[in-house]
Write a protein that holds these residues in place. Structure first.
Motif, PDB file in Angstrom:
ATOM      1  N   CYS A   1       0.862  -1.168   0.000  1.00 19.71           N
ATOM      2  CA  CYS A   1       0.000   0.000   0.000  1.00 19.71           C
ATOM      3  C   CYS A   1       0.888   1.204   0.000  1.00 19.71           C
ATOM      4  O   CYS A   1       1.883   1.237   0.720  1.00 19.71           O
TER       5      CYS A   1
ATOM      6  N   ASP B   1      -6.911   5.875   1.082  1.00 20.24           N
ATOM      7  CA  ASP B   1      -5.524   6.104   1.473  1.00 20.24           C
ATOM      8  C   ASP B   1      -4.683   6.654   0.326  1.00 20.24           C
ATOM      9  O   ASP B   1      -3.679   7.330   0.554  1.00 20.24           O
TER      10      ASP B   1
ATOM     11  N   THR C   1      -7.598  -1.265   5.231  1.00 19.60           N
ATOM     12  CA  THR C   1      -7.163   0.129   5.326  1.00 19.60           C
ATOM     13  C   THR C   1      -8.273   1.106   4.989  1.00 19.60           C
ATOM     14  O   THR C   1      -8.380   2.179   5.603  1.00 19.60           O
ATOM     15  N   ASN C   2      -9.143   0.774   4.030  1.00 28.93           N
ATOM     16  CA  ASN C   2     -10.077   1.745   3.471  1.00 28.93           C
ATOM     17  C   ASN C   2     -11.543   1.508   3.810  1.00 28.93           C
ATOM     18  O   ASN C   2     -12.395   2.319   3.423  1.00 28.93           O
TER      19      ASN C   2
END
Length: 535
Positions: A21, A46, A207-208
């Motif tokens: 990422c 992100d 993460t998102n």
């Protein structure tokens, strides 16, 4: 590996006929401001902001890169993080599919899709409030050689189920699963690039998810056929532990073996020879320099009868990402605490067998059993006599359904239920479809339009009846309730008992939703005895 086990694995991957990422960009604002809201089709991820499209009760974000393009030096390499972007990225065009066969003509295989294909689509219910929603990550089927995220419209699933649905592409065929020591690098074994793409999707979701209004602690990994098989790999992979809390496996039992590293390397050697890279001083460089169409055209040998066609591309066990076979890992408790919903259709193999053996006679049926089962052929024929089926080809399809889908599904459920809650089903709704004058029944893939609006005109599925539309609503309720709470439920529908000591399997059809005698119907005791003989 015993020959029968290889045949089981071979049958499970074929869905071609049924188809198809970075460093975060820091932007000020609160989490609530970053979530999609009614009338606002933007989200802060992100890698940057995205602007989607408002639909019927949902916001759709399409074509979001979850990894860098796997081109040039990144071909045959683990996925890398995407580059961040500045401004509001347009996310209204569907994700492009990965390279795959798009048909055949006099010139050979026509290739569809593009190599820059590691994108995902997200469908988010439009709502007020800040309650985090569960996230369903869908891995498409297609035998590891076809399929795409854009074939699955999740509007109904997301809006009725009040869940965020992510569909994603992953590398296919040789581009996703070619194994050869020449491509091993940095402590990562070649052969599982497609799996590593899917792993990158799960990491992206962790993460998102919050930026889309989702709960990263309530992720359900789901898939059908090759997608379910892929989910089995992630259930077994140590690196995937903690990335999802639940899994849905449709028509892809974990008890069917994956390719071993030795088998995958042999397939890789054959592929290198076919494309002219076997004698190259730098085989990896040779492979990376080839036109993408040359690699996408490396397909299984469709001239071999389906029941005897060797597996060519698929996840590889005995590798850094997947150290052992999924069923062995499940026996050790690799997925302990991960709730499972799994099942098969009643007549899985008819879509393969009816098209592959259009004029099968009783004599041909006996010969095919001898070719597939060898010394066990007489026992199989006595258990599945052609005279007791509508036709010899239906008898052969029944053998293959029970051997390669239904009974491995029971083994998977029993194994996983030692450590986790498991809910098992059989989709038994008749499709009404015919092939070669024979009924397809509840064939492989027929469950899909009950959950998705499919963009697969080649599938030829009929429009649903009123009763089938009600069954579809019930199934969406069951599936999404499982994503919400780990237990499938639907208002006014029968309770779905957990799979336990009684091995309860819930039958799903317009005639009834009720427990069925699944193991007896599919003669799983017979196949267990055959397995013991093989050992």
């Amino acid at each position: 590996m015993q020959p029968h086990s290889r045949l089981v694995r071979t049958m499970i991957i074929r869905t071609v006929a049924a188809a198809v990422c970075a460093v975060a960009l820091i932007v000020s604002g609160t989490p609530a401001q970053a979530q999609p809201r009614p009338g606002r089709a933007t989200a802060r991820l992100d890698s940057g902001w995205v602007r989607g499209a408002a639909g019927a009760g949902v916001t759709v974000f399409s074509g979001i890169p979850y990894a860098a393009p796997p081109t040039g030096d990144r071909r045959f390499a683990p996925p890398a993080a995407p580059e961040p972007w500045i401004g509001n990225r347009d996310a209204t065009a569907p994700s492009p599919s990965c390279p795959q066969p798009g048909g055949f003509d006099a010139g050979g295989v026509r290739v569809a899709g593009q190599e820059d294909c590691l994108y995902l689509d997200a469908v988010v219910p439009r709502r007020s409030g800040h309650r985090r929603l569960p996230v369903i990550v869908w891995l498409h089927g297609g035998g590891m050689i076809t399929g795409a995220a854009g074939q699955y419209d999740a509007t109904r699933l997301a809006s009725r189920g009040d869940a965020i649905v992510i569909t994603a592409n992953y590398r296919l065929g040789a581009l996703g699963f070619l194994a050869t020591p020449a491509l091993d690098a940095g402590g990562v074994d070649s052969g599982n690039y497609g799996l590593l793409d899917q792993h990158a999707v799960l990491r992206w979701v962790r993460t998102n998810a919050a930026a889309l209004g989702g709960d990263p602690g309530r992720v359900t990994l789901a898939g059908q056929s090759a997608g379910a098989r892929s989910a089995c790999a992630h259930l077994a992979a140590p690196a995937a532990r903690g990335l999802f809390a639940r899994a849905i496996l449709q028509s892809g039992p974990c008890a069917v073996p994956f390719l071993s590293r030795a088998e995958a390397d042999r397939n890789g050697e054959t592929a290198l020879a076919e494309v002219g890279c076997a004698g190259a001083a730098d085989p990896a460089g040779c492979l990376r320099a080839l036109p993408v169409a040359d690699l996408a055209a490396l397909l299984p040998d469709f001239g071999v009868p389906a029941a005897r066609r060797p597996e060519r591309w698929g996840p590889v066990a005995g590798t850094t990402y997947l150290p052992e076979q999924p069923i062995a890992a499940l026996r050790r408790g690799s997925a302990a605490g991960v709730d499972l919903l799994l099942g098969t259709t009643r007549d899985e193999s008819r879509s393969f067998v009816l098209t592959g053996y259009p004029n099968l006679t009783a004599e041909g049926y006996a010969a095919e059993l001898r070719a597939v089962f060898g010394d066990d052929a007489d026992a199989v024929r006595e258990t599945y006599p052609a005279a007791e089926s509508p036709s010899p080809v239906i008898a052969l399809a029944t053998v293959q359904t029970d051997r390669t889908y239904a009974c491995p599904g029971m083994i998977t459920a029993r194994t996983a239920s030692r450590y986790s809650r498991v809910y098992a089903y059989e989709f038994a709704e008749d499709s009404g479809l015919m092939a070669g004058g024979q009924p397809m029944g509840a064939t492989h893939g027929w469950d899909l339009p009950f959950l998705w609006t499919l963009r697969m005109p080649q599938a030829g599925y009929p429009d649903p009846t009123t009763a089938q539309a009600r069954l579809s609503d019930t199934m969406i309720d069951y599936w999404t309730a499982f994503a919400h709470r780990g237990r499938p439920a639907s208002p006014g529908a029968p309770q779905w008992p957990a799979f336990g000591p009684r091995s309860t399997v819930l039958g799903l059809s317009t005639e009834a939703i009720r427990p069925v005698a699944f193991a007896d119907d599919h003669r799983c005791a017979f196949w267990a005895a055959i397995e013991r003989q093989e050992r």
